[in-house]
Design a protein around this motif. Sequence first.
Motif, PDB file in Angstrom:
ATOM      1  N   THR A 133      11.053   0.021  29.847  1.00  0.00           N
ATOM      2  CA  THR A 133      11.084   1.406  29.282  1.00  0.00           C
ATOM      3  C   THR A 133      12.616   1.767  29.321  1.00  0.00           C
ATOM      4  O   THR A 133      13.543   1.105  29.839  1.00  0.00           O
ATOM      5  N   ARG A 156       7.976  -1.335  33.916  1.00  0.00           N
ATOM      6  CA  ARG A 156       6.571  -1.140  33.976  1.00  0.00           C
ATOM      7  C   ARG A 156       5.611  -2.277  34.143  1.00  0.00           C
ATOM      8  O   ARG A 156       5.794  -3.282  33.359  1.00  0.00           O
ATOM      9  N   ARG A 183       5.642   1.886  37.648  1.00  0.00           N
ATOM     10  CA  ARG A 183       7.005   2.054  37.011  1.00  0.00           C
ATOM     11  C   ARG A 183       7.944   1.919  38.134  1.00  0.00           C
ATOM     12  O   ARG A 183       7.845   2.193  39.394  1.00  0.00           O
TER      13      ARG A 183
END
Length: 348
Positions: A9, A14, A30
Amino acid sequence: MWFAGVGLTRDGYRIAVVDGEGRPVGAAERYERCAQQRPVARLAELAGRAPDGLTVVVDSAGGLLDGLLATAGLDVRRADPHLLVDGRNTAEELAGVGQARFGALVPLPPGSWIMTGREQEVSAAEAAAGPVERRLAAEGRCLLGGGEDSEPTVALTFDDGPHPENTQRVLELLRRHDVRATFFCIGLNALAHPALVRRIVEEGHLLGNHTWSHAYLPDLGREGLRQQLDFTAEVLAEASGVGQPVLMRPPYGGRSPQLMERVADLGLTTVLWDVDTEDWAEPGAEVIAERVLRQVRPGSVVLMHDGGGDRSQTVAALPRIIDGLRRRGYRFVTPAELLTGRPRTATR
């Protein structure tokens, strides 16, 4: 068996896990603005909990993690482009591919690299890129190294940082010897260590873009490529305060005719090299120094690393390299100064 997908990301990593029936095992997690050790440690923990083992699924954009995962004893496998979409694959998609297409995945054992099993394809793509590289070099939009400079100039470059220990030691040596160098940074590493990015610039060195996650770029479509380069450029600009770098180096030197054209269309200049220390293999400080001093010629670009592993040998070799080149009359410059037209601006 459980299958863990590792996605990327704008803020980090993630992780999503599914079981042998494709059902989620807990919520996706995350890991933001952190070094790779945190997601690797979490995956090792999940492997200990999985009833029949855990397979970690990455794609060819996962070159920052594959080696660490394999070294940690995890079963790591690569999903190739025909199973995926454009190198922008989510953790959930990668986990799902692992569960549904396990037999089509490529094992990445310790000592392998992200493109294991596709070496001939990689070499063929690099060879095919030659004519485009030479045209772009003539236009000042690609630097191959070892040009026709009449002056004894050389550019020292470092890939894969910033690293909290290696980069600081390299910077200290460069300061002590009054040498300017260029650091091709990985975006996720810069996100985790912004103070080091600032220090690189404050001490007079140049920044370059080395992608978000050490991706094999020819596998990516236009949007996947844009994200790898734009995310990195944004983070480097935020950390340094000097604008986005215009110099880019593809991880592994991985390139194709299409990639070279796309990078140029994005307004970036590709920087390759003609002196490869192969310091990533840890051959010893004396060997690293000897390789530079034997291969260097006017206009050379030297490839070294300040990230990606233990770089103590590179640090130990650096004073010998600098002293040996100075004795031969070499002047240390940046890739921007070696380019056709010798532009001084390296940001936008």
